[in-house]
Design a protein around this motif. Structure first.
Motif, PDB file in Angstrom:
ATOM      1  N   ALA A   7       0.860  -1.189   0.000  1.00 36.82           N
ATOM      2  CA  ALA A   7       0.000   0.000   0.000  1.00 36.82           C
ATOM      3  C   ALA A   7       0.894   1.237   0.000  1.00 36.82           C
ATOM      4  O   ALA A   7       1.936   1.264   0.662  1.00 36.82           O
ATOM      5  N   TYR A   8       0.479   2.242  -0.759  1.00 34.54           N
ATOM      6  CA  TYR A   8       1.250   3.474  -0.897  1.00 34.54           C
ATOM      7  C   TYR A   8       0.435   4.674  -0.425  1.00 34.54           C
ATOM      8  O   TYR A   8      -0.793   4.661  -0.483  1.00 34.54           O
ATOM      9  N   GLU A   9       1.135   5.719   0.026  1.00 40.39           N
ATOM     10  CA  GLU A   9       0.475   6.948   0.463  1.00 40.39           C
ATOM     11  C   GLU A   9       0.011   7.804  -0.710  1.00 40.39           C
ATOM     12  O   GLU A   9      -0.900   8.608  -0.564  1.00 40.39           O
ATOM     13  N   THR A  10       0.666   7.640  -1.856  1.00 38.17           N
ATOM     14  CA  THR A  10       0.335   8.439  -3.030  1.00 38.17           C
ATOM     15  C   THR A  10       0.152   7.519  -4.236  1.00 38.17           C
ATOM     16  O   THR A  10       0.762   6.446  -4.296  1.00 38.17           O
ATOM     17  N   PRO A  11      -0.657   7.923  -5.210  1.00 38.52           N
ATOM     18  CA  PRO A  11      -0.876   7.059  -6.374  1.00 38.52           C
ATOM     19  C   PRO A  11       0.352   6.891  -7.263  1.00 38.52           C
ATOM     20  O   PRO A  11       0.431   5.939  -8.033  1.00 38.52           O
ATOM     21  N   ASP A  12       1.334   7.766  -7.132  1.00 38.52           N
ATOM     22  CA  ASP A  12       2.551   7.627  -7.947  1.00 38.52           C
ATOM     23  C   ASP A  12       3.590   6.712  -7.282  1.00 38.52           C
ATOM     24  O   ASP A  12       4.714   6.624  -7.753  1.00 38.52           O
ATOM     25  N   THR A  13       3.228   6.056  -6.210  1.00 42.73           N
ATOM     26  CA  THR A  13       4.043   5.067  -5.482  1.00 42.73           C
ATOM     27  C   THR A  13       5.360   5.619  -4.951  1.00 42.73           C
ATOM     28  O   THR A  13       6.314   4.878  -4.773  1.00 42.73           O
ATOM     29  N   ASP A  14       5.406   6.914  -4.670  1.00 41.02           N
ATOM     30  CA  ASP A  14       6.619   7.508  -4.105  1.00 41.02           C
ATOM     31  C   ASP A  14       6.827   7.120  -2.646  1.00 41.02           C
ATOM     32  O   ASP A  14       7.957   6.918  -2.209  1.00 41.02           O
ATOM     33  N   ARG A  15       5.744   7.054  -1.878  1.00 41.13           N
ATOM     34  CA  ARG A  15       5.874   6.780  -0.438  1.00 41.13           C
ATOM     35  C   ARG A  15       5.065   5.548  -0.071  1.00 41.13           C
ATOM     36  O   ARG A  15       3.852   5.499  -0.249  1.00 41.13           O
ATOM     37  N   ARG A  16       5.761   4.582   0.473  1.00 46.10           N
ATOM     38  CA  ARG A  16       5.115   3.332   0.874  1.00 46.10           C
ATOM     39  C   ARG A  16       4.393   3.531   2.203  1.00 46.10           C
ATOM     40  O   ARG A  16       4.941   4.107   3.143  1.00 46.10           O
ATOM     41  N   TYR A  17       3.172   3.004   2.303  1.00 48.29           N
ATOM     42  CA  TYR A  17       2.394   3.085   3.539  1.00 48.29           C
ATOM     43  C   TYR A  17       2.599   1.840   4.395  1.00 48.29           C
ATOM     44  O   TYR A  17       2.775   1.922   5.592  1.00 48.29           O
ATOM     45  N   GLY A  18       2.540   0.680   3.778  1.00 48.45           N
ATOM     46  CA  GLY A  18       2.685  -0.572   4.518  1.00 48.45           C
ATOM     47  C   GLY A  18       2.158  -1.744   3.713  1.00 48.45           C
ATOM     48  O   GLY A  18       2.151  -1.718   2.487  1.00 48.45           O
ATOM     49  N   TRP A  19       1.669  -2.757   4.410  1.00 48.11           N
ATOM     50  CA  TRP A  19       1.160  -3.971   3.778  1.00 48.11           C
ATOM     51  C   TRP A  19      -0.342  -4.086   4.004  1.00 48.11           C
ATOM     52  O   TRP A  19      -0.858  -3.715   5.053  1.00 48.11           O
ATOM     53  N   PHE A  20      -1.018  -4.664   3.027  1.00 44.98           N
ATOM     54  CA  PHE A  20      -2.460  -4.904   3.080  1.00 44.98           C
ATOM     55  C   PHE A  20      -2.684  -6.409   3.012  1.00 44.98           C
ATOM     56  O   PHE A  20      -2.267  -7.069   2.055  1.00 44.98           O
ATOM     57  N   CYS A  21      -3.339  -6.968   4.023  1.00 43.70           N
ATOM     58  CA  CYS A  21      -3.661  -8.396   4.047  1.00 43.70           C
ATOM     59  C   CYS A  21      -4.938  -8.610   3.236  1.00 43.70           C
ATOM     60  O   CYS A  21      -5.992  -8.088   3.587  1.00 43.70           O
ATOM     61  N   THR A  22      -4.828  -9.376   2.161  1.00 45.90           N
ATOM     62  CA  THR A  22      -5.997  -9.615   1.321  1.00 45.90           C
ATOM     63  C   THR A  22      -6.951 -10.632   1.931  1.00 45.90           C
ATOM     64  O   THR A  22      -8.114 -10.696   1.546  1.00 45.90           O
ATOM     65  N   ASN A  23      -6.479 -11.427   2.881  1.00 45.52           N
ATOM     66  CA  ASN A  23      -7.348 -12.436   3.490  1.00 45.52           C
ATOM     67  C   ASN A  23      -8.455 -11.798   4.319  1.00 45.52           C
ATOM     68  O   ASN A  23      -9.605 -12.201   4.226  1.00 45.52           O
ATOM     69  N   CYS A  24      -8.119 -10.791   5.117  1.00 41.92           N
ATOM     70  CA  CYS A  24      -9.141 -10.157   5.960  1.00 41.92           C
ATOM     71  C   CYS A  24      -9.275  -8.663   5.689  1.00 41.92           C
ATOM     72  O   CYS A  24      -9.976  -7.963   6.402  1.00 41.92           O
ATOM     73  N   GLU A  25      -8.588  -8.191   4.649  1.00 45.09           N
ATOM     74  CA  GLU A  25      -8.674  -6.802   4.187  1.00 45.09           C
ATOM     75  C   GLU A  25      -8.368  -5.791   5.298  1.00 45.09           C
ATOM     76  O   GLU A  25      -9.184  -4.962   5.655  1.00 45.09           O
ATOM     77  N   THR A  26      -7.147  -5.898   5.823  1.00 45.30           N
ATOM     78  CA  THR A  26      -6.713  -4.986   6.872  1.00 45.30           C
ATOM     79  C   THR A  26      -5.274  -4.524   6.639  1.00 45.30           C
ATOM     80  O   THR A  26      -4.510  -5.174   5.938  1.00 45.30           O
ATOM     81  N   PHE A  27      -4.959  -3.397   7.263  1.00 45.22           N
ATOM     82  CA  PHE A  27      -3.590  -2.871   7.259  1.00 45.22           C
ATOM     83  C   PHE A  27      -2.894  -3.200   8.582  1.00 45.22           C
ATOM     84  O   PHE A  27      -1.765  -2.789   8.802  1.00 45.22           O
ATOM     85  N   ASP A  28      -3.549  -3.924   9.472  1.00 44.26           N
ATOM     86  CA  ASP A  28      -3.039  -4.240  10.804  1.00 44.26           C
ATOM     87  C   ASP A  28      -2.075  -5.416  10.726  1.00 44.26           C
ATOM     88  O   ASP A  28      -2.412  -6.547  11.066  1.00 44.26           O
ATOM     89  N   ASN A  29      -0.863  -5.139  10.238  1.00 45.53           N
ATOM     90  CA  ASN A  29       0.161  -6.157  10.038  1.00 45.53           C
ATOM     91  C   ASN A  29       1.453  -5.731  10.714  1.00 45.53           C
ATOM     92  O   ASN A  29       1.692  -4.547  10.917  1.00 45.53           O
ATOM     93  N   ALA A  30       2.264  -6.717  11.048  1.00 49.54           N
ATOM     94  CA  ALA A  30       3.565  -6.440  11.666  1.00 49.54           C
ATOM     95  C   ALA A  30       4.660  -7.114  10.844  1.00 49.54           C
ATOM     96  O   ALA A  30       4.473  -8.226  10.349  1.00 49.54           O
TER      97      ALA A  30
END
Length: 79
Positions: free
Chosen positions: A30-53
Motif C-alpha cells: 500500500a502506498y500513500e500516493t498514487p505515484d508510489t513515491d511513499r510506501r504506507y505498509g502492507w495490506f492483508c488480502t485475506n481479511c482486508e486490513t492494514f493491521d500487520n507487523a
C-alpha cells in the motif's frame, strides 16, 4: 491501483501487482500516493486490513487473521 481508506480515514493506494504470498492470501503493498513515491505498509488480502507487523528478517504477520509470510532473509546461525 485500488483506493482504500484506513481506520484513521487516510486514503491509501493498494498495488494489485506488487506484493508477496502469505499463508492465507497475498500481502499487497500500500502506498500513500498514487505515484508510489511513499510506501504506507502492507495490506492483508485475506481479511482486508492494514493491521500487520513486520520483523527485521522480513516476516509479515497479520494481527487479525494470522496470515503469515516467511522471512525474506535467513540467518544460518539459527539452524
Amino acid at each position: 491501483m485500488d483506493i482504500w481508506s484506513t481506520e484513521d480515514g487516510e486514503t491509501v493506494y493498494i498495488s494489485e501487482t506488487d506484493g508477496d504470498k502469505g499463508s492465507k492470501g497475498p500481502f499487497l503493498v500500500a502506498y500513500e500516493t498514487p505515484d508510489t513515491d511513499r510506501r504506507y505498509g502492507w495490506f492483508c488480502t485475506n481479511c482486508e486490513t492494514f493491521d500487520n507487523a513486520m520483523d527485521a528478517m522480513g516476516r509479515i504477520k497479520c494481527n487479525r487473521c494470522g496470515n503469515f509470510r516467511k522471512p525474506t532473509e535467513w540467518d544460518a546461525a539459527h539452524e
